[in-house]
Design an enzyme around this catalytic site. Structure first.
Site, short mmCIF file in Angstrom:
data_model
loop_
_atom_site.label_atom_id
_atom_site.label_comp_id
_atom_site.label_asym_id
_atom_site.label_seq_id
_atom_site.Cartn_x
_atom_site.Cartn_y
_atom_site.Cartn_z
N HIS A 142 0.81 -1.16 -0.15
CA HIS A 142 -0.10 0.16 -0.10
C HIS A 142 0.97 1.45 -0.12
O HIS A 142 0.59 2.30 0.78
CB HIS A 142 -0.99 -0.02 1.17
CG HIS A 142 -1.89 -1.08 1.14
ND1 HIS A 142 -2.69 -1.68 -0.11
CD2 HIS A 142 -2.42 -1.73 2.21
CE1 HIS A 142 -3.39 -2.59 0.47
NE2 HIS A 142 -3.42 -2.62 1.42
N HIS A 213 -9.39 2.06 0.82
CA HIS A 213 -9.11 1.23 1.70
C HIS A 213 -10.43 1.05 2.78
O HIS A 213 -10.06 0.71 3.99
CB HIS A 213 -7.96 0.81 2.28
CG HIS A 213 -7.40 -0.59 2.74
ND1 HIS A 213 -8.39 -1.37 3.24
CD2 HIS A 213 -6.31 -1.30 2.26
CE1 HIS A 213 -7.44 -2.52 3.40
NE2 HIS A 213 -6.30 -2.56 2.73
N GLU A 351 -11.25 -3.56 -2.51
CA GLU A 351 -10.52 -2.73 -3.05
C GLU A 351 -10.40 -2.87 -4.60
O GLU A 351 -9.69 -4.00 -5.18
CB GLU A 351 -9.15 -2.57 -2.54
CG GLU A 351 -9.07 -2.69 -0.90
CD GLU A 351 -7.91 -3.53 -0.26
OE1 GLU A 351 -6.91 -2.86 -0.43
OE2 GLU A 351 -8.26 -4.59 0.16
C1 BGC Z 1 -4.08 -6.74 1.86
C2 BGC Z 1 -4.10 -7.33 3.16
C3 BGC Z 1 -3.70 -6.46 4.28
C4 BGC Z 1 -4.77 -5.40 4.10
C5 BGC Z 1 -4.38 -4.52 5.26
C6 BGC Z 1 -5.35 -5.69 2.01
O1 BGC Z 1 -5.35 -4.88 0.87
O2 BGC Z 1 -4.25 -7.61 0.97
O3 BGC Z 1 -3.15 -8.54 3.26
O4 BGC Z 1 -3.55 -6.93 5.45
O5 BGC Z 1 -4.84 -4.55 3.00
O6 BGC Z 1 -5.25 -3.47 5.83
#
Ligand code: BGC
Length: 387
Positions: A142, A213, A351
């Site tokens: 991210h 998110h 997402e």
């Molecule tokens: C990921 C997860 C991660 C999460 C964090 C997701 O997009 O794929 O592995 O733990 O985001 O919030």
């Protein structure tokens, strides 16, 4: 005489109470559920010499979205359930300080420069290798620890429905090349849609994959589980992953696997199945490749509803894929809004995105952005009730 004096004091006090209880900003719509004045106060701060605020969007039927320009985070999203009860369906915290103290959490945030993982926190572009911050084992997740989710965006609230956020990510920030100018527009429509338009331009070739998110629980945030929700994902393929959640090559069929959500299925039905991919993801944490009619068309990607509240969420996107994450890493340690402990699988995320690790896996749809070109995507979360 004494009596007169007493009456005068009472009158003055009454006037004072009336004045102070009037909303500070009378141009604002009166909040149905969100205590606008109190909540806004919890977000007033100066961070990195920039002003942080909370912005409230509200539509004709009383749906409300509270969004801060710290990380562009949706901190509350209040929609009606099947009985008309207004319900906050997003996880988050009660104040800006909580978000700042738990900077590794992504609740409600805008994610960039690259949503999801890049293997071994590096990639090559035009013969040059770029080293990113590794914040998820050896991988980058991210956008890195100071990704867009922890940056202060410039904000302009156009009207009661629209918030425009802008951020310039400097060349080299978190290891990425090029100055990237990003604009994200949140619009809350009278059709109960939270629409997110993303735009970006760069002055050097770079990679971009922006998403939001939000963590949803359609039973209401803080409820213990989402495994009772019914989910449909319009995807015939998904990315199988290795044990560090990096796609292991080209997408594979969902047919005959726990990943087949082409018709509505309870999230919990096969979430603990004896399947290597469920083991690798500790549940669902995978990239689903959408069955699209048109490559960049705004098409329905997923649909999910709660059998308890009836709240229904449809997801539309121009993106080719969607990460379905079933809240496997939530473990009850994070205490969120209204003092609720966020337990294992007490939220899900959908997402919209390009594929994880696309900068290293060149058969995936490209995430490279060239100077002179515009990155442009749209995602809509639309709310209703399941009849
Ligand atoms: C990921 C997860 C991660 C999460 C964090 C997701 O997009 O794929 O592995 O733990 O985001 O919030």
């Amino acid at each position: 005489m004494k009596k007169l004096h007493f009456l005068a004091v009472i009158t003055v006090l009454t006037l004072f109470v009336q004045c102070t209880s009037r909303p500070a900003d009378t141009t604002e719509p009166s909040a149905a559920v969100i205590d606008t004045t109190a909540l806004k106060a919890a977000y007033e701060a100066t961070v990195n010499e920039k002003q942080v605020h909370l912005y409230i969007l509200r539509n004709a039927s009383g749906v409300e979205a509270a969004i801060t320009n710290y990380g562009g985070r949706v901190v509350a999203l209040v929609v009606p359930d099947k009985n008309g009860v207004m319900t906050d369906i997003t996880l988050g915290y009660d104040s800006l300080n909580h978000y700042r103290n738990r900077s590794e959490t992504y609740f409600g945030a805008l994610i960039g420069r690259y949503g999801n993982r890049i293997a071994k926190a590096k990639f090559s572009l035009n013969g040059k290798t770029y080293q990113l911050s590794a914040n998820n084992g050896v991988n980058s997740l991210h956008g890195g620890p100071m990704g867009f989710h922890n940056q202060v965006w410039d904000a302009v609230q156009k009207d009661g429905h629209t918030l425009e956020l802008s951020y310039t990510s400097k060349d080299g920030e978190e290891g990425y090349p090029g100055n990237l100018t990003v604009k994200v527009i949140y619009t809350l429509t009278d059709a109960n849609e939270l629409k997110i338009d993303y735009e970006a331009t760069t002055d050097q070739p770079t990679v971009v994959n922006l998403t939001n998110h939000a963590y949803f629980n359609l039973n209401g945030q803080g409820d213990t589980t989402i495994t009772d929700h019914m989910l449909t994902i319009n995807a015939s393929k998904y990315s199988a992953v290795d044990s560090t959640l990096i796609p292991a090559g080209d997408p594979v069929t969902v047919e005959g696997t726990p990943f087949d959500f082409r018709t509505a299925k309870q999230i919990g039905k096969e979430i603990n199945a004896d399947h290597v991919q469920i083991k690798n993801g500790l549940g669902y944490d995978h990239n689903f490749v959408l069955d699209k009619k048109q490559a960049n068309g705004l098409e329905k990607a997923a649909s999910v509803y709660s059998t308890v509240t009836g709240i229904l969420m449809d997801v539309y996107t121009t993106e080719p894929a969607i990460q379905f994450y079933s809240g496997n890493f939530l473990d009850g340690k994070l205490i969120g809004k209204k003092q609720k402990a966020y337990g294992h699988r007490s939220a899900f995320c959908l997402e919209t995105q390009h594929y994880p690790d696309a900068p290293n896996q060149l058969s995936f749809p490209s995430t490279t952005l060239e100077p002179g070109k515009k990155y442009q995507t749209t995602t809509i979360y639309q709310f209703g009730v399941q009849k």
